[in-house]
Write a protein that holds these residues in place. Structure first.
Motif, PDB file in Angstrom:
ATOM      1  N   ASP B  81       0.822  -1.211   0.000  1.00  0.00           N
ATOM      2  CA  ASP B  81       0.000   0.000   0.000  1.00  0.00           C
ATOM      3  C   ASP B  81       0.853   1.258   0.000  1.00  0.00           C
ATOM      4  N   ARG B 108       2.705  -7.502  -6.725  1.00  0.00           N
ATOM      5  CA  ARG B 108       1.433  -6.872  -6.333  1.00  0.00           C
ATOM      6  C   ARG B 108       0.249  -7.752  -6.711  1.00  0.00           C
ATOM      7  N   HIS B 120       0.530  -4.138 -18.334  1.00  0.00           N
ATOM      8  CA  HIS B 120       0.463  -3.154 -17.247  1.00  0.00           C
ATOM      9  C   HIS B 120       1.815  -2.451 -17.056  1.00  0.00           C
ATOM     10  N   TYR B 124       3.005   1.722 -17.737  1.00  0.00           N
ATOM     11  CA  TYR B 124       3.623   2.670 -16.816  1.00  0.00           C
ATOM     12  C   TYR B 124       4.986   3.143 -17.317  1.00  0.00           C
ATOM     13  N   PHE B 155       4.760   3.642  -9.126  1.00  0.00           N
ATOM     14  CA  PHE B 155       3.386   3.950  -9.528  1.00  0.00           C
ATOM     15  C   PHE B 155       2.650   2.711 -10.023  1.00  0.00           C
ATOM     16  N   ALA B 156       3.394   1.763 -10.638  1.00  0.00           N
ATOM     17  CA  ALA B 156       2.742   0.617 -11.267  1.00  0.00           C
ATOM     18  C   ALA B 156       2.021  -0.257 -10.251  1.00  0.00           C
ATOM     19  N   GLU B 158       0.358   0.866  -7.920  1.00  0.00           N
ATOM     20  CA  GLU B 158      -0.802   1.676  -7.522  1.00  0.00           C
ATOM     21  C   GLU B 158      -0.993   1.698  -6.011  1.00  0.00           C
ATOM     22  N   LYS B 160      -1.511   3.279  -2.189  1.00  0.00           N
ATOM     23  CA  LYS B 160      -2.357   4.365  -1.685  1.00  0.00           C
ATOM     24  C   LYS B 160      -1.507   5.564  -1.325  1.00  0.00           C
ATOM     25  N   ILE B 186       0.952  12.118 -13.801  1.00  0.00           N
ATOM     26  CA  ILE B 186       0.443  10.846 -13.274  1.00  0.00           C
ATOM     27  C   ILE B 186      -0.384  11.098 -12.008  1.00  0.00           C
ATOM     28  N   TRP B 187       0.147  11.960 -11.149  1.00  0.00           N
ATOM     29  CA  TRP B 187      -0.520  12.213  -9.869  1.00  0.00           C
ATOM     30  C   TRP B 187      -1.915  12.811 -10.083  1.00  0.00           C
ATOM     31  N   THR B 190      -4.149   9.874 -11.047  1.00  0.00           N
ATOM     32  CA  THR B 190      -4.408   8.796 -10.089  1.00  0.00           C
ATOM     33  C   THR B 190      -4.878   9.323  -8.739  1.00  0.00           C
ATOM     34  N   GLN B 192      -3.191   9.825  -6.023  1.00  0.00           N
ATOM     35  CA  GLN B 192      -2.624   9.148  -4.876  1.00  0.00           C
ATOM     36  C   GLN B 192      -2.160  10.197  -3.866  1.00  0.00           C
TER      37      GLN B 192
END
Ligand SMILES: Nc1ncnc2c1ncn2[C@@H]1O[C@H](COP(=O)(O)OP(=O)(O)OP(=O)(O)O)[C@@H](O)[C@H]1O
Ligand SMILES: [Mg+2]
Lengths: 277, 303
Positions: B81, B108, B120, B124, B155-156, B158, B160, B186-187, B190, B192
């Motif tokens: 996470d 992951r 995937h 990224y 980032f890949a 993902e 939290k 990216i931010w 997403t 995050q």
């Protein structure tokens, strides 16, 4: 430029070889032709007087051609082809070496991962490491009661230390950052061992394996001189007893060549696992 | 009211000092909160304990006292996470750029088929502009490219919460700008939550919602939490023309030059009595909005 240097180095190598062999040839043939009477000792050795001296390269070359034309003949315990004898030695080295690798690499892994075990076992490793492997021979013969297995044991005991020490060192010095990457990815210990620690430590482990194969090949010759029976070490000793120095010199050269090949194989293997940090 | 995503309560770290009997306190009474989707930078002089805080947040290191609570649960160890972008990228040198990202993706989602992992990871890598360099080893990539692989790797999965330790420290200005833009890009997609260490005041203003200011170590504190009241998306090229920019920048520089030393070891002044341990909230440019957004051009030169 580089190509040029390679060429020049090769040429120089060849010139040195020719010079050395020429000097050898001349220094041996000259006194023999000049010598008049035979000493009592030489007479005692009979007609073999000229053969008992160190033979000139030409004789050795002829002998080598003859031996290499039938490397695998087997005419009884004291008369086997050079290929067969080398085969026995290589087989013993492989057996002892692989057994040692099977023990040393996992054990080195555990030692490298545990600072506690590392410190606990270190005194034993330090004491056992400098013991000449041949010193184990009497004990091995007594316990194992088989000369060939004893030789394998001696190879085992001499190749285990470099592999154990290098594996433990390689594993212990894996970068903390890489381990932290594995930790943040919640990798299990086993998965971390195989995907991070093993590839990271592989070059160091292979260096240990390369040192070990070199030592094993050095030791097998001496071990086989002691236990007798078969193998290149026994062959050298047997030909010395026969005063067949051409065979002895020929065997020496073959030992060097096989050792070179063994080393080259591991050098190639370490090239495969090498990485640039 | 927005529930706090991350709560850091009275964190302290002490290291035993070799020789001397008393432990040395790197930082003490570190408390702050982060909302979901917030971008926070932390600034402070070298050795004040920023990396140590980040490692505690990541779960890689344990604090001497205090607690970190994320999503209502205490952080006790590393977790998928929380993605970490390490200061020195920490790529595995025997794996290709793709291999490094794919390793994280496999960790992951262990049940994903090979093709899905590939797709995937590839996505990224493309996101950080590394299409075509997937099969190169880190030693064949430039420093900036390695850093981008590290960003793609984090980032890949993902996470939290993204934790970044001076991610652009070793890069030249041009590359740094490109990666900052990629990161913001990216931010913004997403959303995050990001916690980032930096030494670069301008970088902090460009990226963050809030900037935490740390006093000097040993015995460091988080003295202030500076709000960056600048609308997004922010444009690097004209950011310095924004009326809030210089007030914030001057405040940060003044802190680093003067007050980080003066406040060393002092207890953080509380903004409200019920949150005794939280750093004081500061907004160095609270009034720019009064002139309206059109005023941004009029106040371009702070004279
Ligand atoms: N394992 C350790 N043992 C003893 N002291 C440590 C240890 N790790 C860090 N420190 C000390 O803790 C302090 C904070 O270290 P940290 O790496 O967190 O600093 P930093 O703020 O990240 O600095 P920089 O900006 O230079 O990266 C330093 O003074 C360092 O000497
Ligand atoms: Mg640091």
């Amino acid at each position: 430029m580089l190509h040029n240097q390679t060429l020049r180095a090769t040429l120089l190598s060849l010139v040195l070889l020719v010079l050395a062999l020429g000097a050898w040839e001349l220094s041996i043939s000259a006194p023999l032709t000049a010598s008049g009477e035979l000493s009592e000792y030489e007479q005692l050795m009979g007609a073999s007087a000229s053969r008992a001296g160190v033979p000139p390269p030409s004789v050795i070359l002829a002998h080598a051609m003859d031996e290499l034309s039938r490397p695998f003949y087997d005419a009884g315990p004291n008369d086997k082809g050079i290929g067969l004898q080398l085969g026995y030695s290589v087989a013993r080295v492989m057996a002892g070496y692989l057994l040692a690798a099977m023990l040393a690499i996992p054990l080195g892994f555990v030692i490298g991962m545990s600072p506690l075990l590392n410190r606990a076992l270190d005194p034993y490793i330090q004491i056992l490491k400098p013991i000449s492997p041949l010193a184990w021979m009497p004990l091995a013969l007594f316990v194992i009661k088989d000369s060939s297995l004893s030789a394998i044991f001696v190879i085992f005991i001499c190749s285990i230390w470099p592999m154990l020490i290098n594996t433990a060192f390689g594993v212990a010095s894996v970068k903390r950052d890489w381990l932290n990457v594995a930790r943040t990815l919640e990798m299990s210990r086993l998965r971390t061992a195989f995907t991070v620690i093993l590839p990271a430590a592989a070059p160091t482990i292979l260096t240990g394996m390369r040192i070990a194969i070199g030592i094993s090949w050095l030791v097998i010759v001496a071990a086989e001189m002691l236990v007798g029976g078969t193998g290149i070490g026994y062959y050298v000793w047997n030909e010395w007893n026969n005063l067949d120095l051409a065979s002895v010199v020929f065997a020496i050269i073959m030992i060097g060549l096989v050792g070179m090949v063994l080393d080259a194989v591991l050098a190639q293997a370490s090239r495969l696992v090498r990485y640039q940090d | 009211m927005n529930r706090q995503f991350l709560q850091i309560e009275s964190l302290a770290k002490r290291f035993p000092q070799p020789g001397a009997g008393e432990d040395v306190t790197v930082f003490d009474q570190v408390s702050f909160r982060m909302e979901q989707g917030e971008f926070i930078c932390i600034i402070g002089h070298s050795g004040c304990g920023k990396s140590t805080i980040l490692n505690v947040l990541a779960g890689l290191d344990a604090a001497s006292s205090g607690s970190v609570i994320m999503d209502g649960r205490e952080v006790a160890g590393p977790s998928l996470d929380r993605g970490v972008i390490f200061q020195n990228h920490s790529l595995l040198p025997w794996l290709s750029a793709f291999g490094n990202v794919a390793m994280a993706v496999r960790a992951r989602w262990p049940k994903w088929p090979r093709a899905r992992v590939r797709e995937h990871s590839q996505r990224y890598l493309e996101m950080v502009g590394l299409k075509g360099a997937e099969n190169k080893k880190p030693s064949q990539l430039s420093g900036g490219m390695c850093q981008r692989v590290g960003i793609a790797r984090a980032f890949a999965i993902e996470p939290k919460l993204l934790l970044m330790d001076e991610p652009f420290g070793a890069l030249d200005a041009l590359t740094r700008g490109l990666i900052q833009e990629a990161l913001l890009d990216i931010w913004s997609r997403t959303h995050q939550t990001v916690f980032m260490i930096t030494h670069d005041v301008d970088e902090a203003i460009l990226l963050s919602d809030r900037i935490l200011l740390m006093t000097n170590g040993p015995d460091a504190r988080i003295a202030e939490s500076v709000r960056v009241d600048i609308d997004r998306p922010r444009d690097r090229a004209v950011l310095h023309q924004h009326p809030a920019y210089y007030p914030i920048r001057n405040h940060l520089v003044d802190f680093l030059v003067n007050r980080s030393r003066e406040l060393q070891g002092a207890d953080a002044p509380a903004s409200a009595p019920e949150e005794a341990a939280s750093p004081r909230d500061v907004n160095p440019a609270p009034r720019w909005r009064e002139t309206g957004p059109g005023g941004s051009r009029a106040v371009a030169s702070p004279a």
